[in-house]
Motif scaffolding. Structure first.
Motif, PDB file in Angstrom:
ATOM      1  N   GLU A  44      49.185  43.660  41.077  1.00 36.31           N
ATOM      2  CA  GLU A  44      50.003  44.127  40.878  1.00 36.31           C
ATOM      3  C   GLU A  44      50.847  43.967  38.608  1.00 36.31           C
ATOM      4  N   MET A  45      50.517  42.819  38.771  1.00 34.50           N
ATOM      5  CA  MET A  45      50.668  42.123  37.440  1.00 34.50           C
ATOM      6  C   MET A  45      49.889  41.794  36.812  1.00 34.50           C
ATOM      7  N   LEU A  46      48.712  41.602  37.192  1.00 36.11           N
ATOM      8  CA  LEU A  46      47.748  41.143  36.791  1.00 36.11           C
ATOM      9  C   LEU A  46      46.872  42.458  36.102  1.00 36.11           C
ATOM     10  N   ARG A  47      46.821  43.582  36.829  1.00 34.23           N
ATOM     11  CA  ARG A  47      46.530  44.897  36.390  1.00 34.23           C
ATOM     12  C   ARG A  47      47.249  45.915  35.326  1.00 34.23           C
ATOM     13  N   ARG A  48      48.548  45.570  35.812  1.00 33.54           N
ATOM     14  CA  ARG A  48      49.581  45.644  34.849  1.00 33.54           C
ATOM     15  C   ARG A  48      49.300  45.518  33.365  1.00 33.54           C
ATOM     16  N   ILE A  49      48.828  43.930  33.100  1.00 31.48           N
ATOM     17  CA  ILE A  49      48.801  42.993  31.872  1.00 31.48           C
ATOM     18  C   ILE A  49      47.348  43.265  31.164  1.00 31.48           C
ATOM     19  N   THR A  51      44.699  45.362  29.218  1.00 27.79           N
ATOM     20  CA  THR A  51      44.000  45.730  28.188  1.00 27.79           C
ATOM     21  C   THR A  51      42.507  46.651  28.427  1.00 27.79           C
ATOM     22  N   ASP A  52      42.907  48.188  27.868  1.00 32.55           N
ATOM     23  CA  ASP A  52      41.406  48.319  27.754  1.00 32.55           C
ATOM     24  C   ASP A  52      40.228  47.329  27.330  1.00 32.55           C
ATOM     25  N   GLU A  53      40.564  46.887  26.140  1.00 36.88           N
ATOM     26  CA  GLU A  53      39.500  46.251  25.835  1.00 36.88           C
ATOM     27  C   GLU A  53      39.359  45.260  26.827  1.00 36.88           C
ATOM     28  N   ASP A  54      40.086  44.241  27.715  1.00 41.49           N
ATOM     29  CA  ASP A  54      39.767  43.651  28.978  1.00 41.49           C
ATOM     30  C   ASP A  54      39.035  44.218  29.993  1.00 41.49           C
ATOM     31  N   LYS A  55      39.464  45.771  30.097  1.00 39.85           N
ATOM     32  CA  LYS A  55      38.860  45.952  31.285  1.00 39.85           C
ATOM     33  C   LYS A  55      37.199  45.808  30.719  1.00 39.85           C
ATOM     34  N   ILE A  56      37.051  46.362  29.480  1.00 43.71           N
ATOM     35  CA  ILE A  56      36.133  46.660  29.519  1.00 43.71           C
ATOM     36  C   ILE A  56      34.829  45.249  29.474  1.00 43.71           C
ATOM     37  N   ALA A  57      35.348  44.326  28.673  1.00 42.69           N
ATOM     38  CA  ALA A  57      34.720  42.948  28.708  1.00 42.69           C
ATOM     39  C   ALA A  57      34.846  42.347  30.072  1.00 42.69           C
ATOM     40  N   ILE A  58      35.634  42.684  30.902  1.00 43.35           N
ATOM     41  CA  ILE A  58      35.556  42.631  32.870  1.00 43.35           C
ATOM     42  C   ILE A  58      34.074  43.247  33.178  1.00 43.35           C
ATOM     43  N   TYR A  59      34.464  44.145  32.855  1.00 48.06           N
ATOM     44  CA  TYR A  59      33.609  45.341  33.710  1.00 48.06           C
ATOM     45  C   TYR A  59      31.672  44.639  33.191  1.00 48.06           C
ATOM     46  N   GLU A  60      31.813  44.700  31.751  1.00 42.21           N
ATOM     47  CA  GLU A  60      30.547  43.776  30.930  1.00 42.21           C
ATOM     48  C   GLU A  60      30.021  42.229  31.965  1.00 42.21           C
ATOM     49  N   GLN A  61      31.118  41.354  32.413  1.00 40.09           N
ATOM     50  CA  GLN A  61      30.569  40.532  32.992  1.00 40.09           C
ATOM     51  C   GLN A  61      30.504  40.490  34.488  1.00 40.09           C
ATOM     52  N   TYR A  62      31.051  41.053  34.935  1.00 36.94           N
ATOM     53  CA  TYR A  62      30.733  41.827  36.574  1.00 36.94           C
ATOM     54  C   TYR A  62      29.100  42.484  36.262  1.00 36.94           C
ATOM     55  N   LEU A  75      40.926  42.851  39.611  1.00 40.07           N
ATOM     56  CA  LEU A  75      41.594  42.866  38.403  1.00 40.07           C
ATOM     57  C   LEU A  75      41.336  44.705  37.069  1.00 40.07           C
ATOM     58  N   LEU A  76      40.440  45.027  37.802  1.00 39.48           N
ATOM     59  CA  LEU A  76      40.121  46.436  37.677  1.00 39.48           C
ATOM     60  C   LEU A  76      40.320  47.880  38.742  1.00 39.48           C
ATOM     61  N   GLY A  77      40.286  47.500  40.446  1.00 39.14           N
ATOM     62  CA  GLY A  77      40.765  48.282  41.442  1.00 39.14           C
ATOM     63  C   GLY A  77      39.923  49.201  41.042  1.00 39.14           C
ATOM     64  N   ASP A  78      39.825  50.238  41.716  1.00 41.75           N
ATOM     65  CA  ASP A  78      39.383  52.197  41.656  1.00 41.75           C
ATOM     66  C   ASP A  78      38.838  51.989  40.600  1.00 41.75           C
ATOM     67  N   GLU A  79      39.421  51.154  39.303  1.00 45.45           N
ATOM     68  CA  GLU A  79      38.449  52.385  37.870  1.00 45.45           C
ATOM     69  C   GLU A  79      36.940  50.835  37.656  1.00 45.45           C
TER      70      GLU A  79
END
Length: 104
Positions: A44-49, A51-62, A75-79
């Protein structure tokens, strides 16, 4: 990254938090699973902190196979599913024949 079956410990100093968990464990019918609480709280805390930029970077790495789906989903859950769907929609839109669209 860790290999399957390898558990890394995340440790922190717990004062009142540990005592509160022990009190709740003693009064809660059937006790509580502090490991599960810690795991869910960390997610929960990892997802809370994140950011949108982090999410994009994480998705690109995935997408490049640099991180596993388990890590991305943590890190992203259902997103993760929504981002994959948006990417597919975008890729399909770029392949449309634009000759049929025109402005007068």
């Amino acid at each position: 990254m860790s290999s399957p079956g390898y558990n890394k410990k995340i440790q922190f100093r717990a004062g009142a938090e540990k005592d509160a968990a022990e009190v709740l464990n003693n009064v809660h019918m059937g006790g509580i699973n502090t490991s599960e609480l810690a795991r869910e709280g960390l997610i929960e805390m990892l997802r809370r902190i994140t950011t949108d930029e982090d999410k994009i970077a994480i998705y690109e790495q995935y997408s490049r196979g640099e991180i596993s789906e388990d890590i991305a989903r943590t890190l992203l859950g259902d997103e993760l599913d929504h981002m994959a769907e948006e990417r597919r929609d975008f890729e399909q839109a770029t392949q449309l024949d634009t000759d049929q669209f025109f402005q007068e």
